[in-house]
Design an enzyme around this catalytic site. Structure first.
Site: not given
Length: 291
Positions: A110-111
């Site tokens: 989930k960058r």
């Protein structure tokens, strides 16, 4: 060093598009099940916890027990980083690629950032860990996603409509043009055979709307199992025109299905039940479509 060489070799021969590789995995496994790997030391059985590398050994046993039942694995990076076990994550990805070739590894990271920072995150995920795909947060727009999408043969999995209860606070607004559908439109406009969307199983009606807006994109669907998402609803609304297109993730309900020395056997049993439930749901939709 051996692990690094194996990862480097894998990085240099990534074939085809990510969508092509997913299709091959669906055909090989006849399964939409993705097993999530969220290792917690306090839940790892005591005999494994006493080993030199408990995080790696636990995940390796789960992988080996379920590899023939899945279309993908999804390790969650936070569970490794919190235990200072990033090296175990590298070794686990290398193990999957070496012992179970053809099964994509989707790293749940989930960058979300822009510019040179996003480029370094992409290097971390695709070069250090050598994963086949990774999840990203679209809040900063396409320029925060483009560095990941630039990697040939790798998948970029964009958060669209997440399975948590409060997701509607932002993702479902404004009602006339909700953010989650705008994310789907962005992905369709930029796809080169490498993008997926995350759509939670806990929102089956919205999942159907995403499928209409993104008819060909694969969907990563969390929220079945421990979160209570309905498998039949997911397949009724989420299959693509070819009767595929879904990677349905279950984590805790599989990997912690049993305890003690039989934990891997219990995980396999739980995975078989879920896989078969998904097959029945898929086949019911396919038969209706062809009747």
């Amino acid at each position: 060093m051996v692990g690094q060489r194996a990862q480097s070799a894998y990085n240099s021969r990534v074939p085809q598009t990510f969508h092509d590789r997913l299709r091959q995995s669906w055909r090989r496994s006849d399964s939409a099940l993705c097993v999530g790997l969220d290792p917690r030391l306090d839940r790892i059985p005591a005999p494994v916890r006493r080993s030199d590398r408990p995080v790696f050994e636990f995940c390796r046993e789960i992988v080996d027990a379920t590899a023939d039942l899945v279309c993908a694995f999804k390790p969650q990076i936070a569970f490794f980083a919190a235990e200072r076990a990033e090296h175990d994550l590298e070794a686990l990805v290398a193990h999957v690629h070496r012992e179970h070739p053809g099964i994509p590894v989707i790293l749940d990271a989930k960058r979300g950032d822009i510019g040179s920072t996003a480029e370094q995150y992409a290097r971390e995920l695709f070069e250090r860990y050598a994963v086949d795909a990774a999840t990203v947060n679209p809040y900063l727009g396409w320029d925060s996603i483009a560095p990941y999408a630039a990697y040939p043969g790798r998948g970029t999995v964009i958060l669209c409509l997440t399975s948590n209860p409060d997701s509607a606070w932002l993702q479902d607004h404004p009602k006339e043009d909700p953010a989650y559908l705008r994310v789907a439109d962005m992905a369709v406009a930029n796809d080169q055979g490498n993008l997926m969307l995350v759509v939670g199983a806990t929102h089956p009606e919205q999942l159907g709307k995403v499928r209409i807006r993104a008819p060909r994109l694969p969907l990563l669907v969390p929220g079945v199992g421990a979160q209570g998402g309905d498998v039949n609803g997911v397949f009724a609304r989420g299959l693509d025109g070819e009767g595929a297109g879904l990677v349905v993730n279950a984590s805790r309900s599989v990997i912690y299905a049993g305890a003690g020395a039989v934990f891997a056997k219990a995980a396999r049993h739980a995975a078989i039940q879920l896989r078969d439930e998904m097959r029945r749901a898929r086949d019911a939709v396919r038969s209706t479509a062809h009747s």
